[in-house]
Design a protein around this motif. Structure first.
Motif, PDB file in Angstrom:
ATOM      1  N   ILE A 630     -46.652 -14.186 -97.642  1.00 11.60           N
ATOM      2  CA  ILE A 630     -46.056 -13.235 -96.701  1.00 11.60           C
ATOM      3  C   ILE A 630     -45.634 -13.928 -95.415  1.00 11.60           C
ATOM      4  N   SER A 631     -46.357 -14.972 -95.022  1.00 10.00           N
ATOM      5  CA  SER A 631     -46.066 -15.654 -93.762  1.00 10.00           C
ATOM      6  C   SER A 631     -44.709 -16.339 -93.757  1.00 10.00           C
ATOM      7  N   VAL A 632     -44.115 -16.579 -94.942  1.00  7.75           N
ATOM      8  CA  VAL A 632     -42.823 -17.269 -94.986  1.00  7.75           C
ATOM      9  C   VAL A 632     -41.670 -16.315 -95.299  1.00  7.75           C
ATOM     10  N   LEU A 633     -41.965 -15.011 -95.418  1.00  5.93           N
ATOM     11  CA  LEU A 633     -40.925 -14.056 -95.768  1.00  5.93           C
ATOM     12  C   LEU A 633     -40.302 -13.418 -94.525  1.00  5.93           C
ATOM     13  N   ASP A 634     -39.071 -13.007 -94.685  1.00  7.63           N
ATOM     14  CA  ASP A 634     -38.367 -12.273 -93.635  1.00  7.63           C
ATOM     15  C   ASP A 634     -38.970 -10.871 -93.529  1.00  7.63           C
ATOM     16  N   VAL A 635     -39.453 -10.507 -92.337  1.00  6.91           N
ATOM     17  CA  VAL A 635     -40.155  -9.236 -92.173  1.00  6.91           C
ATOM     18  C   VAL A 635     -39.245  -8.033 -92.382  1.00  6.91           C
ATOM     19  N   THR A 636     -37.939  -8.247 -92.385  1.00  6.64           N
ATOM     20  CA  THR A 636     -36.998  -7.135 -92.595  1.00  6.64           C
ATOM     21  C   THR A 636     -36.582  -6.994 -94.049  1.00  6.64           C
ATOM     22  N   SER A 637     -37.059  -7.884 -94.914  1.00  4.88           N
ATOM     23  CA  SER A 637     -36.605  -7.896 -96.308  1.00  4.88           C
ATOM     24  C   SER A 637     -37.406  -6.927 -97.174  1.00  4.88           C
ATOM     25  N   ILE A 638     -36.782  -6.530 -98.301  1.00  4.65           N
ATOM     26  CA  ILE A 638     -37.464  -5.681 -99.278  1.00  4.65           C
ATOM     27  C   ILE A 638     -38.628  -6.441 -99.909  1.00  4.65           C
ATOM     28  N   GLU A 639     -38.414  -7.741-100.135  1.00  2.00           N
ATOM     29  CA  GLU A 639     -39.459  -8.566-100.741  1.00  2.00           C
ATOM     30  C   GLU A 639     -40.708  -8.569 -99.867  1.00  2.00           C
ATOM     31  N   TYR A 640     -40.508  -8.625 -98.533  1.00  2.00           N
ATOM     32  CA  TYR A 640     -41.642  -8.633 -97.604  1.00  2.00           C
ATOM     33  C   TYR A 640     -42.452  -7.346 -97.757  1.00  2.00           C
ATOM     34  N   ARG A 641     -41.762  -6.213 -97.783  1.00  2.00           N
ATOM     35  CA  ARG A 641     -42.462  -4.931 -97.893  1.00  2.00           C
ATOM     36  C   ARG A 641     -43.198  -4.825 -99.223  1.00  2.00           C
ATOM     37  N   SER A 642     -42.576  -5.339-100.286  1.00  2.00           N
ATOM     38  CA  SER A 642     -43.206  -5.300-101.605  1.00  2.00           C
ATOM     39  C   SER A 642     -44.475  -6.140-101.635  1.00  2.00           C
ATOM     40  N   GLU A 643     -44.407  -7.337-101.044  1.00  2.00           N
ATOM     41  CA  GLU A 643     -45.569  -8.228-101.055  1.00  2.00           C
ATOM     42  C   GLU A 643     -46.683  -7.689-100.156  1.00  2.00           C
ATOM     43  N   VAL A 644     -46.313  -7.041 -99.043  1.00  2.00           N
ATOM     44  CA  VAL A 644     -47.316  -6.434 -98.170  1.00  2.00           C
ATOM     45  C   VAL A 644     -48.037  -5.306 -98.908  1.00  2.00           C
ATOM     46  N   ALA A 645     -47.286  -4.535 -99.706  1.00  2.00           N
ATOM     47  CA  ALA A 645     -47.898  -3.456-100.490  1.00  2.00           C
ATOM     48  C   ALA A 645     -48.910  -4.022-101.486  1.00  2.00           C
ATOM     49  N   GLN A 646     -48.565  -5.171-102.093  1.00  2.00           N
ATOM     50  CA  GLN A 646     -49.502  -5.808-103.016  1.00  2.00           C
ATOM     51  C   GLN A 646     -50.740  -6.304-102.274  1.00  2.00           C
ATOM     52  N   LEU A 647     -50.544  -6.836-101.078  1.00  2.00           N
ATOM     53  CA  LEU A 647     -51.683  -7.301-100.289  1.00  2.00           C
ATOM     54  C   LEU A 647     -52.607  -6.135 -99.946  1.00  2.00           C
ATOM     55  N   GLU A 648     -52.031  -4.983 -99.622  1.00  2.00           N
ATOM     56  CA  GLU A 648     -52.845  -3.807 -99.315  1.00  2.00           C
ATOM     57  C   GLU A 648     -53.669  -3.378-100.522  1.00  2.00           C
ATOM     58  N   ASP A 649     -53.072  -3.460-101.726  1.00  2.00           N
ATOM     59  CA  ASP A 649     -53.826  -3.155-102.949  1.00  2.00           C
ATOM     60  C   ASP A 649     -54.988  -4.131-103.123  1.00  2.00           C
ATOM     61  N   LEU A 650     -54.711  -5.399-102.847  1.00  2.00           N
ATOM     62  CA  LEU A 650     -55.754  -6.421-102.978  1.00  2.00           C
ATOM     63  C   LEU A 650     -56.894  -6.162-101.998  1.00  2.00           C
ATOM     64  N   MET A 651     -56.551  -5.828-100.758  1.00  2.00           N
ATOM     65  CA  MET A 651     -57.575  -5.563 -99.749  1.00  2.00           C
ATOM     66  C   MET A 651     -58.388  -4.320-100.130  1.00  2.00           C
ATOM     67  N   ARG A 652     -57.706  -3.321-100.713  1.00  2.00           N
ATOM     68  CA  ARG A 652     -58.413  -2.114-101.139  1.00  2.00           C
ATOM     69  C   ARG A 652     -59.445  -2.432-102.210  1.00  2.00           C
ATOM     70  N   ILE A 653     -59.015  -3.227-103.221  1.00  2.00           N
ATOM     71  CA  ILE A 653     -59.948  -3.534-104.305  1.00  2.00           C
ATOM     72  C   ILE A 653     -61.082  -4.418-103.815  1.00  2.00           C
ATOM     73  N   LYS A 654     -60.813  -5.271-102.826  1.00  2.00           N
ATOM     74  CA  LYS A 654     -61.876  -6.110-102.266  1.00  2.00           C
ATOM     75  C   LYS A 654     -62.937  -5.251-101.588  1.00  2.00           C
ATOM     76  N   GLU A 655     -62.475  -4.232-100.846  1.00  2.00           N
ATOM     77  CA  GLU A 655     -63.418  -3.323-100.194  1.00  2.00           C
ATOM     78  C   GLU A 655     -64.243  -2.558-101.220  1.00  2.00           C
ATOM     79  N   GLU A 656     -63.605  -2.120-102.293  1.00  2.00           N
ATOM     80  CA  GLU A 656     -64.300  -1.336-103.316  1.00  2.00           C
ATOM     81  C   GLU A 656     -65.374  -2.156-104.019  1.00  2.00           C
ATOM     82  N   ILE A 657     -65.058  -3.402-104.348  1.00  2.00           N
ATOM     83  CA  ILE A 657     -66.036  -4.217-105.090  1.00  2.00           C
ATOM     84  C   ILE A 657     -67.103  -4.802-104.171  1.00  2.00           C
ATOM     85  N   SER A 658     -66.879  -4.696-102.846  1.00  2.00           N
ATOM     86  CA  SER A 658     -67.862  -5.213-101.895  1.00  2.00           C
ATOM     87  C   SER A 658     -68.896  -4.165-101.521  1.00  2.00           C
ATOM     88  N   GLU A 659     -68.613  -2.920-101.849  1.00  2.00           N
ATOM     89  CA  GLU A 659     -69.533  -1.837-101.479  1.00  2.00           C
ATOM     90  C   GLU A 659     -70.824  -1.881-102.291  1.00  2.00           C
TER      91      GLU A 659
END
Length: 659
Positions: A630-659
């Motif tokens: 994500i750090s190398v992507l254009d923040v205005t691009s569709i690809e950036y938003r897509s990858e950020v959405a995937q990161l949010e899913d990853l962070m969600r699952i990390k929180e769930e398995i850490s509980e």
């Protein structure tokens, strides 16, 4: 950090030691830090050295792979010394690959090219009085420099900058502002082309044309060996002027000694077909035999060109199976580890004639060097023809170590012009469009109807990937092993279009695909499952965790030998399955339903997949890699938003398995 400590921070895979960069301080680098080792695993280059030599890490472990930083002995002024230090630090960062969002370690040639481009930029910085780091991070300063570089150098610089994605002033010498500098690199559509899949008809025609050259060689193999021996005894006999010989009716006598040789040894038909009128022409024909052998080996193994050129004379291993013999080609790769690593490629019986032809030519060259047959096993299979007495420049300069001999270049651009042409038809173009419908195949007329197919070595490699994937008998993980990719995702990229390509498979019992069959891979899959899931000391998460609970299998549960045997038996019977994924593994027997659209989070989006096994350590790695990407992507691009959405899913699952 002392030199001794630096020596300890190494990758000790089979092969040559590779400095990993662990413990390297970019703010205060140790002058004695070991940057490269030689073939005997002794330190070769230190950070303070005027050059770093990467030859030991190339597939052939030879050649000029020195990165020069300072060639003259003149003292440098203070600013030039600063630029020199920056040059070294950036090359070190590229070599260690610790700021990159990608896993692949650069090759020896990539490091050398990166240093070469930095050398050009360094010279410009001397004139402009700007630091290299400030130039590379400032779009206004970088843009005019990019315009001065060739397209190849621009691509090298872009790749270099991408490996510095997460570098900043706290962990490195600067932050490189990748989001603003990468858009400066703009290439034409042609330059962004993926290597095309060779249409099925053209692929078979090309393979037949290579085999035709080998068949012609085998017809005259004995006679060519006799001419080579005569050249060793008295080369002048082949080149003298003479008319003391007879020629068939209708053939003009040239008065050259070599024409006499052609008739004396019965080589007239071969000489006529390949225009062989001199010893040099015969040497060129032997080069063509080497080239055709290499292309067939690449076609039937999926090797890279550098890997094929690394082969030794005795490079085939044969294993007996109930359905026939399975052949492996033993060679060197630098892709699966950071070292020169001996590995193997499974192949088929069709590669045997190519290997025998290459060995035959290799033996001719070895004879020219007075090397006996018993010393051939470790001799380079594709040794350069420059060592033949038939060649225009003979390079026999006394006895050498076996590893010192150079291999031939064997580039398509040198040999394809004289090969039988395979012209593109309308049907071929339609097949190309089916495989890659969004590429402009009319660009520059390279793939126009009536043109000779512009083949490259890499096309053969990708074609193997696509046609193998199309067969349905080769899984992506198997393809990864065959192509020596670091990740399954790279193999998926190579195999793009396989669902649309026409099938070429009607396998014989000893064909390559049997090595990839489900039955043969079931045992390996079961071993990975036992190691990654059943023998874990930490909990498995995801849908498969519930399955394990119903079976009474919890983290740390002792697994008996009978449990392992039963698991392996279930895999062989198709009752269980295991395929490693980014986040753990997939246990689906029928295969992943979303494999056509692979993403990092396909196993966890929404309510998740019931057949996914999520491993916490893989989630952590995926989050780290996603942040770097994500750090190398254009923040205005569709690809950036897509990858950020995937990161949010990853962070969600990390929180769930850490509980």
């Amino acid at each position: 950090m002392t030199a001794v400590k630096a020596t300890e921070q190494i990758n000790t895979h089979t092969g040559v030691r590779y400095a990993t960069g662990i413990g390297f301080d970019f703010h205060s680098p140790d002058p004695k830090f070991v940057m490269t080792y030689d073939l005997n695993n002794q330190p070769l280059s230190y950070f303070e050295s005027d050059w770093w030599d990467y030859a030991a890490y190339s597939p052939n472990a030879s050649g000029n792979y020195k990165c020069w930083f300072k060639k003259d002995t003149a003292s440098l002024d203070e600013f030039s010394q600063t630029l020199l230090l920056e040059h070294k630090l950036i090359v070190a960062a590229f070599q260690f690959n610790i700021f990159s969002p990608f896993q692949e370690t650069p090759s020896a040639s990539q490091i050398k090219n990166a240093s070469r481009v930095l050398h050009k930029i360094r010279k410009i910085c001397i004139d402009t009085k700007n630091k290299i780091s400030s130039t590379l991070s400032n779009p206004l300063k970088l843009k005019p420099i990019i315009k001065q570089l060739t397209t190849h150098d621009q691509k090298t610089l872009k790749s270099l900058l991408m490996t510095l994605a997460s570098a900043n002033s706290s962990n490195f010498i600067a932050h490189f502002n990748i989001g603003e500098t990468l858009p400066l690199f703009k290439f034409s559509k042609k330059e962004n082309f993926q290597h095309p899949v060779i249409p099925s008809r053209i692929l078979f025609e090309k393979l037949l044309s290579y085999q035709e050259v080998l068949d012609d060689y085998f017809k005259f193999e004995k006679e060519i060996a006799q001419v080579n021996s005569l050249s060793l005894l008295c080369h002048s006999y082949l080149t003298e002027q003479t008319y003391d010989y007879d020629v068939p009716s209708g053939v003009k006598k040239s008065g050259r000694g070599f024409q006499k040789i052609i008739f004396e040894f019965g080589l007239f038909d071969l000489a006529k077909k390949y225009n062989i009128i001199s010893p040099i022409n015969l040497s060129n024909f032997l080069g063509k035999v080497q080239y055709c052998s290499m292309m067939l080996i690449v076609a039937y193994t999926g090797m890279r060109r550098s890997e094929a050129l690394s082969l030794k004379y005795d490079c085939m291993s044969i294993k007996k199976r109930k359905y026939g013999r399975i052949r492996h080609i033993i060679g060197i790769t630098t892709k699966l580890t950071k070292t020169r690593f001996e590995t193997s490629w499974v192949t088929c019986s069709q590669v045997v004639p190519a290997l025998k032809a290459a060995q035959s030519v290799c033996k001719l060259i070895a004879n020219s060097l007075y090397i006996s047959d018993e010393n051939l096993n470790s001799f380079p299979l594709f040794i350069s023809r420059a060592y033949l007495t038939l060649s225009v420049v003979n390079s026999r300069t006394g006895k050498r170590d076996i590893g010192d001999y150079k291999v031939g270049a064997l580039q398509p651009r040198k040999f394809e012009e004289s090969m039988r042409q395979v012209l593109i038809t309308q049907e071929d173009l339609e097949e190309l469009t089916e495989v890659a419908p969004f590429q402009d195949w009319n660009l520059d007329g390279l793939y126009s109807i009536g043109e000779n197919w512009p083949i490259t070595v890499h096309q053969l490699r990708r074609s193997l990937a696509v046609y193998a994937a199309k067969s349905g008998l080769v899984r992506h993980s198997s393809l990864r092993r065959q192509l020596k990719h670091l990740s399954v995702e790279m193999s998926l990229y190579y195999a793009r279009g396989s669902s649309r390509v026409r099938s070429i498979f009607n396998p014989s019992p000893d064909h390559i695909i049997h090595e990839f069959s489900k039955e043969k891979l079931a045992e390996l899959d079961s071993i990975l499952y036992i190691r990654d899931v059943l023998m874990r000391y930490e909990d498995v998460h995801g849908g498969h965790a519930e399955v394990l609970k119903t079976q009474g299998l919890y983290a740390g549960t002792a697994i008996t030998l009978s449990d392992k045997k039963k698991t392996m038996d279930d895999f062989k019977k198709g009752k269980k399955a295991w395929r490693p994924t980014f986040l753990g593994g997939c246990t689906s027997i029928d295969g992943c339903k979303t494999v056509a659209h692979p993403t990092l989070t396909k196993c966890i989006v929404g309510s998740g997949c019931n057949e996914a096994a999520i491993l916490p350590e893989k989630v952590d790695t995926a989050i780290s890699m996603q942040n770097k990407l994500i750090s190398v992507l254009d923040v205005t691009s569709i690809e950036y938003r897509s990858e950020v959405a995937q990161l949010e899913d990853l962070m969600r699952i990390k929180e769930e398995i850490s509980e």
